[in-house]
Design a protein around this motif. Structure first.
Motif, PDB file in Angstrom:
ATOM      1  N   ASP A   1      48.052  45.236  34.041  1.00  0.00           N
ATOM      2  CA  ASP A   1      47.822  45.492  35.463  1.00  0.00           C
ATOM      3  C   ASP A   1      46.986  46.751  35.670  1.00  0.00           C
ATOM      4  O   ASP A   1      46.108  46.791  36.527  1.00  0.00           O
ATOM      5  CB  ASP A   1      49.163  45.614  36.211  1.00  0.00           C
ATOM      6  N   VAL A   2      47.266  47.795  34.871  1.00  0.00           N
ATOM      7  CA  VAL A   2      46.533  49.059  35.040  1.00  0.00           C
ATOM      8  C   VAL A   2      45.036  48.864  34.761  1.00  0.00           C
ATOM      9  O   VAL A   2      44.190  49.516  35.373  1.00  0.00           O
ATOM     10  CB  VAL A   2      47.118  50.158  34.120  1.00  0.00           C
ATOM     11  N   THR A   3      44.725  47.945  33.870  1.00  0.00           N
ATOM     12  CA  THR A   3      43.318  47.790  33.477  1.00  0.00           C
ATOM     13  C   THR A   3      42.643  46.562  34.107  1.00  0.00           C
ATOM     14  O   THR A   3      41.465  46.318  33.867  1.00  0.00           O
ATOM     15  CB  THR A   3      43.186  47.675  31.938  1.00  0.00           C
ATOM     16  N   ALA A   4      43.390  45.796  34.919  1.00  0.00           N
ATOM     17  CA  ALA A   4      42.792  44.592  35.505  1.00  0.00           C
ATOM     18  C   ALA A   4      42.838  44.594  37.032  1.00  0.00           C
ATOM     19  O   ALA A   4      42.265  43.717  37.675  1.00  0.00           O
ATOM     20  CB  ALA A   4      43.485  43.339  34.977  1.00  0.00           C
ATOM     21  N   TYR A   5      43.539  45.565  37.611  1.00  0.00           N
ATOM     22  CA  TYR A   5      43.672  45.626  39.076  1.00  0.00           C
ATOM     23  C   TYR A   5      43.137  46.985  39.508  1.00  0.00           C
ATOM     24  O   TYR A   5      43.857  47.976  39.529  1.00  0.00           O
ATOM     25  CB  TYR A   5      45.145  45.459  39.449  1.00  0.00           C
TER      26      TYR A   5
END
Lengths: 210, 270
Positions: free
Chosen positions: B22-26
Motif C-alpha cells: 500500500d505504501v508503494t502503490a497508493y
C-alpha cells in the motif's frame, strides 16, 4: 434492423442485467479484498463514474436519433433507471461503508461541502424521475411528464459538477466528462434548427412507451 | 531499491505498519500523474541516481551534497503516521536523518527564517510534467519555518521498509514532516534554500483558500471540500470494517510540536 417484439423486450431486460455488471463486479472485488489501497473509495468512485456514464447514455438517445437516425428510445428508461440506481448505490456506499452511518458527519458533509450538496441535489432530483418512469405515470402526467423529465439536464450538470469539484485538480478525465455533458445539453436548444433543415419532416415523439 | 541500514529511534510509533504494498502503490505524486496508481505505474523511466542536492541562500557555506554524502549521515528508522489532506492515513517506516543535521553543515545565517525546497523538473522522465495537460506549476515547491525545519521530528528520508526510496515515494530524497499534511513532504528534492521570506508553496499557489503555508494536521479546521475530523487508515478494516478513526491535532505529535505555534492562531494560519 427490425427486431421482433419479443426480442425487443428481451434486449431491454438484457440492458438492465448488463448495466448492473460493473456494480456487481466492483462489489465482488471489494468484498474479496481485491481492490487496492482504499477499497471503499474505489468502489464509491466506480459507482459514481458509471452513474455519469448512464446519465450520458440517457441524454445521448435524442441526438443519436436526430443526427444518425438511430432509434434507441426503447432503451432510454432502462438507462435512466440504471443511472438512478448507480447514484443511489454511490450514496449508500458513502453512507454505510465510508461514513459507517455517522449521520452527524453525513449531514454536515451535505450541508457544508458544496460538491456533496450538489451531488445530493442531483440524487434528490432523480427520485421523482425514477418514481414516474413507469408507463402509468407517463399516461397519467401527459405533457407534464416531459416537462418534469427535463430535470435530467440539471441532474447531469449537477453530476459532472459534483465529480469535477470532488478532485483536487480537475484533470483530463473530468474535462472529458464535462465536455460530453456540455455537448449533450447544448444539443437541446440547437435541435429544432437542425431538425428543420432535414428534408423529410420527422414524426416527433417526445415520449416513448417501451 | 537497495538495502539500507538504519538504527531505531525513540520517535517511532508502535502502531501497526501500513503494508509495503500500500505504501508503494497508493501515492500522490502529480509529477507522474493524478491517479493513486500512476506514480508506481509511470515512474519507471525516472533516474534517481546520480543525484545532487544544492543547499544555498542565507548560509555561510553553500554547497552541493551528492547522494552518497546524504546516505553517509547516520540513518535512523522513523516509523511515522502520515496524514494526507484527503483524509486518509498510513503508518510508514522511513529511513532518514534529521534535516537539522544537514542545515548544520551549511551554517545558516542569523537572518535566515525559512527553508524553501524544490523538486526536480524532468518532463522526459516524469509524464505528469509533460504533455498538453499540466496539473500544477512546476517545479513543485515547499517551505518550512526554520524552527520547524530544525525540529528533531523533521527528517530527510532516503528509504522506507529498509530499502532506498522507490521512485513513486520520492526517490532519492524527500522531506517528511509528520505533524503536517502529506503534501508538505516534498519529493525528489534538488534544492534547499535558506531565506528570510516565507517561501511560496505549490498547493497554496494552486488554491490558497484550501491549502495554507503551515498545513498542520488539524481536525478543527476543515478543508473546504471535506472534513478533517476523521481519517481512513489505508489497508485496515477492509471493505466492511469501519476503518475511520478520529484525526488527532498535529497528527498525534502535539506534545512534541505544539510549542512551535504558541500564540499563533491556527485557524487563520491553516
Amino acid at each position: 434492423m427490425p427486431l421482433s417484439p419479443r426480442l425487443r423486450k428481451a434486449s431491454v431486460w438484457a440492458l438492465y442485467a448488463i448495466g448492473l455488471v460493473p456494480a456487481a463486479w466492483g462489489f465482488w472485488l471489494g468484498a474479496t479484498g481485491r481492490l487496492p489501497g482504499n477499497p471503499v473509495k474505489e468502489f464509491e468512485h466506480l459507482l459514481g463514474l458509471w452513474a455519469l456514464r448512464f446519465l450520458i447514455a440517457t441524454l445521448a438517445i435524442t441526438p443519436l436519433r436526430d443526427i444518425f437516425g438511430l432509434n434507441g428510445l426503447r432503451y432510454r428508461r432502462a438507462l435512466g433507471l440504471l443511472a438512478f440506481w448507480y447514484v443511489l448505490m454511490h450514496f449508500t456506499t458513502y453512507m454505510v461503508l465510508d461514513q459507517f452511518l455517522n449521520f452527524a458527519a453525513i449531514v454536515e458533509d451535505i450541508a457544508k461541502r458544496p460538491f456533496i450538496t450538489i451531488g445530493m441535489a442531483g440524487l434528490a432530483m432523480l427520485v421523482p424521475l425514477a418514481l414516474t418512469s413507469n408507463s402509468w405515470s407517463i399516461r397519467r402526467l401527459g405533457a407534464r411528464w416531459g416537462k418534469l423529465h427535463r430535470l435530467a439536464y440539471i441532474i447531469a450538470a449537477a453530476g459532472v459538477l459534483h465529480y469535477a469539484l470532488s478532485v483536487k485538480v480537475v484533470g483530463p478525465e473530468q474535462w472529458v466528462y464535462i465536455a460530453i455533458i456540455a455537448l449533450l445539453l447544448a444539443w437541446r436548444p440547437l435541435r429544432p434548427y437542425f431538425n428543420r433543415r432535414k428534408r423529410a419532416p420527422r414524426h416527433r415523439v417526445t415520449i416513448e412507451r417501451a | 531499491a537497495a538495502a539500507l541500514k538504519a538504527s531505531e529511534s525513540p520517535f517511532s510509533t508502535d502502531e501497526k505498519l501500513t503494508s509495503e504494498d500500500d505504501v508503494t502503490a497508493y501515492n500522490n505524486f502529480y509529477e507522474f500523474g493524478l491517479g493513486k496508481g500512476d506514480p508506481k505505474a509511470k515512474s519507471g523511466k525516472f533516474k534517481p541516481t546520480p543525484w545532487t542536492v544544492k543547499v544555498d541562500g542565507m548560509v555561510s557555506k553553500p554547497r552541493e551534497f551528492g547522494l552518497e554524502e546524504l546516505l553517509a549521515f547516520p540513518l535512523e528508522e522513523r516509523i511515522y503516521r502520515m496524514r494526507c489532506v484527503e483524509a486518509w492515513s498510513m503508518v510508514i517506516p522511513w529511513a532518514g536523518f534529521p534535516l537539522a543535521a544537514l542545515l548544520d553543515k551549511v551554517e545558516p545565517l542569523g537572518s535566515a527564517k525559512y527553508v524553501a525546497f524544490e523538486t526536480v523538473v524532468r518532463p522526459d522522465e516524469m509524464p505528469g510534467q509533460g504533455g498538453f495537460f499540466q496539473s500544477l506549476a512546476w517545479p513543485y515547491v515547499e517551505g518550512l519555518r526554520l524552527d520547524e525545519a530544525r525540529h528533531p521530528l523533521t527528517i530527510l528520508a532516503l528509504g522506507l521498509y529498509g530499502k532506498t526510496l522507490p521512485n513513486q515515494n520520492g526517490a532519492p530524497v524527500r522531506l517528511v514532516v509528520p505533524w503536517k499534511y502529506g503534501f508538505k513532504g516534498i519529493k525528489s528534492i534538488v534544492r534547499i534554500t535558506l531565506t528570510d521570506k516565507q517561501p511560496p508553496t505549490t498547493w497554496n499557489i494552486a488554491a490558497p483558500n484550501e491549502y495554507g503555508f503551515y498545513a498542520n494536521v488539524n481536525p478543527a479546521v476543515d478543508h473546504p471540500r471535506w472534513s478533517q475530523a476523521s481519517e481512513t487508515r489505508i489497508g485496515e478494516g477492509g471493505f466492511f470494517g469501519a476503518n475511520r478513526r478520529p484525526t488527532l491535532p498535529f497528527n498525534g505529535y502535539e506534545e512534541e510540536v505544539a510549542k512551535l505555534y504558541a500564540g499563533l492562531d491556527l485557524k487563520a494560519n491553516f
